[in-house]
Write an enzyme that holds these catalytic residues in place. Structure first.
Site, mmCIF file in Angstrom:
data_model
loop_
_atom_site.group_PDB
_atom_site.id
_atom_site.type_symbol
_atom_site.label_atom_id
_atom_site.label_comp_id
_atom_site.label_asym_id
_atom_site.label_seq_id
_atom_site.Cartn_x
_atom_site.Cartn_y
_atom_site.Cartn_z
ATOM 1 N N GLU A 429 0.819 -1.220 0.000
ATOM 2 C CA GLU A 429 0.000 0.000 0.000
ATOM 3 C C GLU A 429 0.848 1.263 0.000
ATOM 4 O O GLU A 429 0.338 2.357 0.191
ATOM 5 C CB GLU A 429 -0.996 -0.012 1.163
ATOM 6 C CG GLU A 429 -0.399 -0.299 2.518
ATOM 7 C CD GLU A 429 -1.451 -0.445 3.632
ATOM 8 O OE1 GLU A 429 -2.603 -0.061 3.436
ATOM 9 O OE2 GLU A 429 -1.068 -0.940 4.703
ATOM 10 N N ASP A 453 -4.864 3.040 0.460
ATOM 11 C CA ASP A 453 -3.669 3.816 0.794
ATOM 12 C C ASP A 453 -2.729 3.942 -0.403
ATOM 13 O O ASP A 453 -2.079 4.970 -0.574
ATOM 14 C CB ASP A 453 -2.933 3.171 1.978
ATOM 15 C CG ASP A 453 -3.556 3.593 3.296
ATOM 16 O OD1 ASP A 453 -3.850 4.790 3.449
ATOM 17 O OD2 ASP A 453 -3.777 2.726 4.156
HETATM 18 C C1 PEP Z 1 -6.034 -0.105 2.041
HETATM 19 O O1 PEP Z 1 -5.288 0.804 2.377
HETATM 20 O O2 PEP Z 1 -6.426 -0.296 0.880
HETATM 21 C C2 PEP Z 1 -6.532 -1.061 3.052
HETATM 22 C C3 PEP Z 1 -7.193 -2.137 2.700
HETATM 23 O O3 PEP Z 1 -6.331 -0.759 4.356
HETATM 24 P P1 PEP Z 1 -7.143 0.373 5.153
HETATM 25 O O4 PEP Z 1 -8.265 0.822 4.258
HETATM 26 O O5 PEP Z 1 -7.629 -0.238 6.411
HETATM 27 O O6 PEP Z 1 -6.110 1.420 5.361
HETATM 28 MG MG MG Z 2 -4.354 0.811 4.342
#
Ligand code: PEP
Ligand code: MG
Length: 538
Positions: A429, A453
């Site tokens: 990410e 992210d």
């Molecule tokens: C993301 O960043 O795509 C993810 C799945 O984690 P979160 O949305 O919890 O940051």
């Molecule tokens: Mg994330």
């Protein structure tokens, strides 16, 4: 009837009563009134109600924390009977012909100032109390009373904004929809709305002072509108649309128990994302083939202290057992950024999304990390658990994680606790992890791409900033090329790669994902059957 447009984060439609949730602008407006006696009666009724609320709080507090701590609620009740306080309010309503809210607010301010200027410390401390009782009466007058989210009736939550920790405390079965003034489509609150399969709108330019608990509203996630006090015609139309939606969902039911394969026989693992043990019900209901992302940090939110190792172990064990041998990928805590927890004492940061969060906290404060790892390893014997680490940027971080994991395993061995060696993967990410994904693929078991992210960091767009929603484009070729690069690097080393960010459920891209070669998609439970349908049509 009053209609506002906003951004829809889940396409659904609902008609129901409104529950106004705190946090809105506390400013009280001065309004001219005509009937002073009616306004005085309105104030008296609100005062009586406030006293009843305080009595209930007193009774509850006596049971839970004892009489001496509960005494404050008795003092508050007496203050609401104070002649000077009441005379001041009534006098203002009668002589200035102003609304009760304003008279109570002004009197509260005046009395608080008077107390604050006294020499006696006891009297000084009464300043906060008089503000407190005045605010209680104002809230009642404005129809936005104390909300006990654990015992609410089914309602559409209307709020200025909702933080993940507020949302997490709500009784999800009772929430019919969300409507907020602020918030962005990629926030965790929006993610929760998708998880719960409920219509939700954000960025709605409504004046919360005009909205009352108990009003009726229609939230239309297809049109991106909310209508307060809808007329009979709109109510009837909405009921019809709600039935049609139910019918569509019934048709998707036929896909339950079917394989997630493309027409030419390629199998894609279709898993679901959860934030708590109770969400497993949504996964089973929607026939998820496993759990591709358990956001374990939700166990840490909405409470005053760290969850104990035992508490965490019980949660992981329960999820693993309920999923009965199906894959359960548990992500280690991703606290920080929008998921703030007071007891972590993270301190204020100028750029929390670029700050002290997720694996960075775990590597700097290994005691917190180790407690979670111990709980995870202990749970491995109860099902098919994999562990996933968030916000990775380098090979060195993964190596350091493995060292800590080895220490934990040694401790467990010494204590004679049995465990299985779980698969260990990472979230991709950050752009850095994409660029070194060939090296990372050598040392991890799998990749799960966090497109929420990854989009934020690649496009330099704060995912929480609603003003930037129009620029937040996860379809950007840079993102799609990165996904391809990550998948290719994983396959080169015989590892699998999936997506667990919101983009995984984007039906416009399902075909593209299959072409790129993704092995897994983990989506909100409500999207499982829709994505299965799309894959089966590829
Ligand atoms: C993301 O960043 O795509 C993810 C799945 O984690 P979160 O949305 O919890 O940051
Ligand atoms: Mg994330």
């Amino acid at each position: 009837m009053q209609q506002f447009a906003g951004k829809s984060v889940f396409k659904g439609i609902v008609l129901g009563p409104v529950l106004l949730f705190g946090g809105q602008d506390d400013q009280v407006r001065r309004k001219k009134i005509e009937d002073a006696e009616a306004e005085v009666s309105r104030m008296d009724a609100a005062r009586e109600k406030a006293k009843n609320q305080l009595q209930a709080l007193y009774d509850k507090a006596v049971k839970e924390v004892g009489e001496s701590s509960a005494a404050i609620f008795e003092v508050h009740q007496m203050m609401l009977d104070d002649d000077d306080y009441l005379d001041s309010i009534q006098n203002m309503i009668r002589s200035e012909l102003v609304n009760a809210e304003y008279a109570v607010a002004m009197t509260g301010d005046n009395f608080a100032e008077m107390f604050a200027n006294m020499d006696d410390d006891y009297m000084k401390a009464r300043a906060a109390d008089v503000k407190d009782i005045s605010n209680r009466v104002i809230r009642i007058l404005e129809g936005r009373e104390d909300v006990d989210m654990s015992s609410m009736d089914p309602a559409i939550i209307v709020a200025d904004d909702l933080s993940p920790s507020e949302t997490v405390q709500m009784d999800k079965e009772k929430i019919l929809g969300f409507v907020t003034v602020h918030g962005s489509t990629n926030s965790h609150t929006a993610i929760l709305a998708r998880m719960m399969n409920i219509p939700a709108l954000i960025g709605v330019p409504m004046d919360l002072n005009q909205i009352r608990t108990g009003m009726t509203a229609v939230v239309d996630g297809f049109e991106g509108t909310v209508t307060f006090e809808p007329d009979e015609e709109l109510c009837a139309e909405t009921r019809k649309k709600m039935e049609e939606e139910q019918e569509k969902l019934r048709l998707l039911e036929d896909l339950k128990g079917q394989e997630t394969v493309t027409k030419d026989g390629r199998k894609i693992h279709l898993y679901a994302n959860i934030g708590s043990v109770s969400d497993v019900g949504y996964v089973l209901e929607n026939d998820g083939e496993g759990i591709g992302l358990f956001r374990s940090e939700f166990l840490y939110l909405g409470r005053d202290d760290f969850p104990s190792e035992e508490e965490q172990f019980q949660a992981y064990r329960q999820v693993a057992q309920t999923m009965a041998g199906k894959k359960v990928i548990i992500r280690t805590l991703d606290i920080g950024a929008d998921k703030q927890v007071d007891y972590f004492n993270l301190g204020k940061e100028d750029n929390p999304a670029l700050g002290y969060r997720a694996i960075r906290i775990c590597l700097k404060q290994p005691d917190i990390f180790k407690a979670q790892l111990r709980a995870l390893f202990r749970a491995t014997t109860f099902g098919n658990i994999s562990i996933m680490y968030p916000m990775i940027t380098s090979v060195e971080e993964v190596k350091r994680i493995y060292e800590i994991v080895e220490e934990v395993k040694k401790e467990l061995d010494e204590a004679g606790i049995v465990y299985k060696n779980p698969e260990q993967g990472i979230m991709i990410e950050t752009p850095a992890s994409v660029m070194v994904s060939d090296e990372l693929a050598e040392i991890v078991d799998f990749f799960s791409i966090g497109t929420n992210d990854l989009t934020q960091y690649t496009l330099a767009i704060d995912r929480q900033n609603a003003k930037l929603d129009d620029f937040y484009n996860p379809h950007h070729p840079a993102i799609l090329r990165m996904i391809k690069m990550v998948v290719d690097n994983a396959h080169k080393h015989g590892k699998w790669a999936g997506i667990c960010g919101e983009l995984g459920a984007d039906l416009e891209l399902t075909e593209e994902f299959v072409r790129i070669g993704l092995d897994e998609l983990s989506v909100s439970p409500s999207m499982v059957l829709k994505v299965r349908k799309a894959i089966r049509e590829c």
